[in-house]
Design an enzyme around this catalytic site. Structure first.
Site, PDB file in Angstrom:
ATOM      1  N   CYS A 171      -5.293   7.814   9.442  1.00  0.00           N
ATOM      2  CA  CYS A 171      -5.274   7.355  10.759  1.00  0.00           C
ATOM      3  C   CYS A 171      -5.063   8.806  11.724  1.00  0.00           C
ATOM      4  O   CYS A 171      -3.711   9.298  11.630  1.00  0.00           O
ATOM      5  CB  CYS A 171      -4.704   6.328  10.336  1.00  0.00           C
ATOM      6  SG  CYS A 171      -5.461   4.332   9.859  1.00  0.00           S
TER       7      CYS A 171
ATOM      8  N   ARG B 248       0.776  14.511  13.275  1.00  0.00           N
ATOM      9  CA  ARG B 248       1.367  14.046  12.078  1.00  0.00           C
ATOM     10  C   ARG B 248       0.864  15.495  11.050  1.00  0.00           C
ATOM     11  O   ARG B 248       0.385  15.740  10.009  1.00  0.00           O
ATOM     12  CB  ARG B 248      -0.190  12.576  11.394  1.00  0.00           C
ATOM     13  CG  ARG B 248       0.301  11.290  12.359  1.00  0.00           C
ATOM     14  CD  ARG B 248      -0.555  10.949  10.886  1.00  0.00           C
ATOM     15  NE  ARG B 248      -0.059   9.937  10.652  1.00  0.00           N
ATOM     16  CZ  ARG B 248      -0.374   9.125   9.011  1.00  0.00           C
ATOM     17  NH1 ARG B 248      -1.625   8.867   9.657  1.00  0.00           N
ATOM     18  NH2 ARG B 248       0.313   7.669   8.485  1.00  0.00           N
TER      19      ARG B 248
ATOM     20  N   LYS C  42       1.196  -1.357  -0.229  1.00  0.00           N
ATOM     21  CA  LYS C  42       0.027  -0.261   0.117  1.00  0.00           C
ATOM     22  C   LYS C  42       0.827   1.689  -0.249  1.00  0.00           C
ATOM     23  O   LYS C  42       0.902   2.664  -0.627  1.00  0.00           O
ATOM     24  CB  LYS C  42      -0.497  -0.074   1.811  1.00  0.00           C
ATOM     25  CG  LYS C  42      -1.354   1.438   1.586  1.00  0.00           C
ATOM     26  CD  LYS C  42      -2.501   1.537   2.809  1.00  0.00           C
ATOM     27  CE  LYS C  42      -2.024   1.746   4.070  1.00  0.00           C
ATOM     28  NZ  LYS C  42      -1.769   2.734   4.115  1.00  0.00           N
ATOM     29  N   ASN C  43       1.916   1.113   1.053  1.00  0.00           N
ATOM     30  CA  ASN C  43       2.734   2.175   1.045  1.00  0.00           C
ATOM     31  C   ASN C  43       4.025   2.390   0.099  1.00  0.00           C
ATOM     32  O   ASN C  43       4.504   3.871   0.009  1.00  0.00           O
ATOM     33  CB  ASN C  43       3.301   2.754   2.754  1.00  0.00           C
ATOM     34  CG  ASN C  43       1.958   2.329   3.452  1.00  0.00           C
ATOM     35  OD1 ASN C  43       0.957   2.727   3.310  1.00  0.00           O
ATOM     36  ND2 ASN C  43       2.321   2.395   4.874  1.00  0.00           N
TER      37      ASN C  43
ATOM     38  N   ARG D 216      -9.029  -0.674   3.808  1.00  0.00           N
ATOM     39  CA  ARG D 216      -7.873   0.651   3.328  1.00  0.00           C
ATOM     40  C   ARG D 216      -6.878  -0.404   3.220  1.00  0.00           C
ATOM     41  O   ARG D 216      -6.187   0.532   1.724  1.00  0.00           O
ATOM     42  CB  ARG D 216      -8.157   1.573   3.881  1.00  0.00           C
ATOM     43  CG  ARG D 216      -9.168   2.743   3.908  1.00  0.00           C
ATOM     44  CD  ARG D 216      -8.656   3.841   4.786  1.00  0.00           C
ATOM     45  NE  ARG D 216      -7.586   4.339   4.939  1.00  0.00           N
ATOM     46  CZ  ARG D 216      -6.912   5.463   4.564  1.00  0.00           C
ATOM     47  NH1 ARG D 216      -7.001   5.455   6.533  1.00  0.00           N
ATOM     48  NH2 ARG D 216      -5.990   5.276   4.969  1.00  0.00           N
TER      49      ARG D 216
ATOM     50  N   ASP E 259       4.067   0.223  12.500  1.00  0.00           N
ATOM     51  CA  ASP E 259       3.127  -0.201  11.368  1.00  0.00           C
ATOM     52  C   ASP E 259       2.541  -1.908  12.196  1.00  0.00           C
ATOM     53  O   ASP E 259       1.566  -1.962  11.484  1.00  0.00           O
ATOM     54  CB  ASP E 259       2.358  -0.517   9.937  1.00  0.00           C
ATOM     55  CG  ASP E 259       2.435   0.757   9.815  1.00  0.00           C
ATOM     56  OD1 ASP E 259       2.819   1.103   8.736  1.00  0.00           O
ATOM     57  OD2 ASP E 259       2.039   1.871  10.629  1.00  0.00           O
TER      58      ASP E 259
HETATM   59  C1  EPZ Z   1       4.164   6.214   5.902  1.00  0.00           C
HETATM   60  O1  EPZ Z   1       3.838   7.737   6.534  1.00  0.00           O
HETATM   61  C2  EPZ Z   1       3.286   5.347   6.167  1.00  0.00           C
HETATM   62  N1  EPZ Z   1       1.679   5.878   6.102  1.00  0.00           N
HETATM   63  C3  EPZ Z   1       2.692   5.111   7.571  1.00  0.00           C
HETATM   64  O2  EPZ Z   1       1.876   4.003   7.604  1.00  0.00           O
HETATM   65  C4  EPZ Z   1       3.436   4.145   8.640  1.00  0.00           C
HETATM   66  O3  EPZ Z   1       3.438   4.373  10.096  1.00  0.00           O
HETATM   67  C5  EPZ Z   1       4.889   5.673   9.032  1.00  0.00           C
HETATM   68  O4  EPZ Z   1       5.124   5.558   7.510  1.00  0.00           O
HETATM   69  C6  EPZ Z   1       6.062   4.846   9.339  1.00  0.00           C
HETATM   70  O5  EPZ Z   1       6.347   4.151   8.614  1.00  0.00           O
HETATM   71  C7  EPZ Z   1       2.134   5.637   4.207  1.00  0.00           C
HETATM   72  O6  EPZ Z   1       3.342   5.290   3.799  1.00  0.00           O
HETATM   73  C8  EPZ Z   1       1.040   6.077   3.511  1.00  0.00           C
HETATM   74  P1  EPZ Z   1       6.276   9.707   8.588  1.00  0.00           P
HETATM   75  P2  EPZ Z   1       3.790   9.208   7.130  1.00  0.00           P
HETATM   76  O7  EPZ Z   1       6.502  11.364   8.330  1.00  0.00           O
HETATM   77  O8  EPZ Z   1       4.753   9.559   5.625  1.00  0.00           O
HETATM   78  C9  EPZ Z   1       6.061  12.746  12.250  1.00  0.00           C
HETATM   79  C10 EPZ Z   1      -0.008   2.322   7.643  1.00  0.00           C
HETATM   80  O9  EPZ Z   1      -0.789   2.191   8.700  1.00  0.00           O
HETATM   81  N2  EPZ Z   1       6.676  13.653  11.028  1.00  0.00           N
HETATM   82  O10 EPZ Z   1       6.912   8.945   8.839  1.00  0.00           O
HETATM   83  O11 EPZ Z   1       2.721  10.120   6.987  1.00  0.00           O
HETATM   84  C11 EPZ Z   1       5.024  11.650  12.352  1.00  0.00           C
HETATM   85  O12 EPZ Z   1       3.788  12.567  13.250  1.00  0.00           O
HETATM   86  C12 EPZ Z   1       0.648   4.208   7.658  1.00  0.00           C
HETATM   87  O13 EPZ Z   1       0.252   2.149   6.465  1.00  0.00           O
HETATM   88  C13 EPZ Z   1       6.722  15.200  11.286  1.00  0.00           C
HETATM   89  O14 EPZ Z   1       6.905  15.574  12.649  1.00  0.00           O
HETATM   90  O15 EPZ Z   1       4.704   8.531   8.507  1.00  0.00           O
HETATM   91  C14 EPZ Z   1       5.734  11.012  12.488  1.00  0.00           C
HETATM   92  O16 EPZ Z   1       5.503  10.462  14.627  1.00  0.00           O
HETATM   93  C15 EPZ Z   1      -0.127   4.917   8.913  1.00  0.00           C
HETATM   94  N3  EPZ Z   1       6.759  16.437  10.090  1.00  0.00           N
HETATM   95  C16 EPZ Z   1       6.890  10.259  12.619  1.00  0.00           C
HETATM   96  O17 EPZ Z   1       7.556  11.696  11.965  1.00  0.00           O
HETATM   97  C17 EPZ Z   1       6.719  15.940   8.787  1.00  0.00           C
HETATM   98  O18 EPZ Z   1       6.534  16.634   8.237  1.00  0.00           O
HETATM   99  C18 EPZ Z   1       6.752   9.469  11.405  1.00  0.00           C
HETATM  100  O19 EPZ Z   1       6.320  10.036  10.145  1.00  0.00           O
HETATM  101  C19 EPZ Z   1       6.568  14.395   8.898  1.00  0.00           C
HETATM  102  C20 EPZ Z   1       6.789  13.828  10.350  1.00  0.00           C
END
Ligand code: EPZ
Length: 418
Positions: free
Chosen positions: A117, A122, A22-23, A398, A305
């Site tokens: 989610c 986020r 998915k990701n 999803r 995840d």
């Molecule tokens: C991706 O989300 C995945 N989703 C998530 O999977 C996964 O949990 C996550 O990466 C971490 O591995 C998709 O790829 C669509 P991040 P993403 O930016 O990119 C913080 C699932 O269940 N952050 O790596 O949104 C954020 O709040 C989903 O498949 C900032 O602070 O995650 C989090 O605490 C859930 N500022 C951490 O970084 C930013 O600008 C990691 O978030 C961006 C993120």
């Protein structure tokens, strides 16, 4: 709302084939906007987030043909809009990839705030930091994000937070920038490598995807092409966890061992046995699961995840386990529903969870609160005594393609009702 109805305790035997990730899929689809041509994407998972991505792209003017339920041909030669539907983009988080890819293509885009989610704040500050460093003007307000740039110029960008989405999004924008961009402290998740491979196949000059430092040479002409989405490591891990609880030589086909090493090592640590032959893992129910300590980390650490799915496994461990969730600040909501079924979990802080076992789980009416939390309830329902109804199960659909048929085919008693 759709409900999954599951009757538990049936041993699962036979073969489950893992779908495309998915990701990776939700990033590869918008990446086609960087190409002025026709691309084919193979092995797409049959999930609603892919359908939503396609709708957004069609709304911008892309022409999409579904060759099979897992393969599309997408024509991006007539992208004639710079506004993406707010109604659609607010429904899932990965809609934000439209910003980086459209900045890289046209230098102008406006989308609704990304949804996704509820796992914590986020924020998208790192995405915005990257876009602004490249010379874009970004405005956030009235539920929208607008970005524009006369010209994008390559530069060095240090990610203050390791972010999968920001790494991919800035990589997209950098492809449309003049000169070279270096992303430092980049995320290293395998999905980034799948997306980068697609762009490199089309002619992009990207080095270091999958490492902390990614270098992108902008303004390289990109050709049309074909990409295959690689297998979903989180779906793989979820079915392996199910196999550890209910498997009778359950075969999980299409795994990439290197992508789930942290889970495999953890499972061995707690007494779960499995065999791997090529891309197929065979697993049976583990009769004595040891408690453990889990700390979620960015790749290659234990994936956040899989934190909620493995929580259900640990409700059957003999003793007290501790789970530390370091990526999100609100990813234990599923434990309220697990405890209703008989689990003994306790949220010690926003980052720490205690799981005591083994506990007998009973079928119950429960509600999914997010995708992977929903998966943890699905696993609990499969091992519970009696029948469980999982409300809001569209969360689960999803992220887990064909989950009902996949589970039915190995013996699970599972139906979906309106
Ligand atoms: C991706 O989300 C995945 N989703 C998530 O999977 C996964 O949990 C996550 O990466 C971490 O591995 C998709 O790829 C669509 P991040 P993403 O930016 O990119 C913080 C699932 O269940 N952050 O790596 O949104 C954020 O709040 C989903 O498949 C900032 O602070 O995650 C989090 O605490 C859930 N500022 C951490 O970084 C930013 O600008 C990691 O978030 C961006 C993120």
């Amino acid at each position: 709302m759709e409900k999954l109805v599951i009757t538990g305790k049936t041993p699962l035997k036979g073969e489950v084939t893992i779908s495309g990730a998915k990701n990776a899929a939700v990033a590869i689809l918008p990446a086609t906007l960087l190409i002025d041509g026709v691309c084919t994407i193979e092995n797409l998972p049959n999930i609603s987030d892919v359908k939503k991505s396609c709708e957004i792209l069609e709304g911008l003017g892309a022409k999409i043909t579904w060759n099979t339920k897992n393969e599309i041909t997408i024509d991006t030669r007539n992208i004639n809009k710079t506004e993406a539907s707010e109604e659609l983009t607010s429904k899932f988080r990965a809609s934000y990839y439209i910003i980086g890819s459209m900045l890289g293509r046209t230098g102008k885009i406006s989308v609704g705030m990304p949804g996704g989610c509820q796992l914590g704040a986020r924020p998208i500050d790192q995405h915005i930091k990257g876009f602004e460093a490249l010379g874009a003007k970004v405005e956030v307000g009235q539920g929208k994000i607008s970005a524009s740039a006369e010209k994008l110029v390559g530069t060095s960008i240090y990610m203050d937070v390791v972010s999968v989405g920001a790494t991919i999004n800035v990589m997209f924008a950098a492809i449309g920038a003049e000169g070279t961009t270096v992303i430092e402290n980049a995320a290293m998740e395998p999905e980034i490598v799948n997306v980068a491979s697609f762009l490199i196949n089309m002619g992009a000059k990207i080095r270091g995807a999958g490492t902390k430092r990614i270098e992108i040479e902008g303004k390289c002409p990109l050709d049309e092409g074909v990409i295959e989405v690689f297998p979903d490591r989180i779906e793989s891990g979820t079915y392996i966890i199910i196999g550890a609880l209910l498997g009778n030589n359950l075969k999980i086909k299409g795994i990439i061992r290197e992508h789930i090493e942290s889970l495999l090592i953890k499972l061995k640590e707690i007494g779960v046995h499995y065999e791997i032959d090529g891309d197929t893992l065979t697993i049976s129910k583990c009769e004595h699961i040891k408690p453990t300590y889990i700390k979620t980390l960015a790749f290659p650490g234990f994936p956040t995840d899989l934190q909620q799915p493995i929580t259900t496994l640990l409700t059957q461990a003999n003793g007290r386990s501790i789970i530390e969730e370091t990526i999100y600040e609100n990813r234990f909501k599923n434990t309220v529903e697990l405890n209703k079924m008989g689990a003994d979990t306790k949220v010690l802080s926003i980052h720490k969870l205690e799981v005591n076992g083994p506990t007998k789980l009973n079928g119950m009416d429960v509600t999914a609160t997010d995708l992977r939390g929903g998966a943890s309830l699905l696993i609990a329902a499969l091992i519970a005594e009696g029948k469980t109804n999982i409300d809001n199960s569209e969360y689960i659909l999803r992220g887990y393609g064909d989950v009902i048929n996949k589970l039915k085919n190995v013996g699970a008693k599972i139906e979906i009702t309106e």
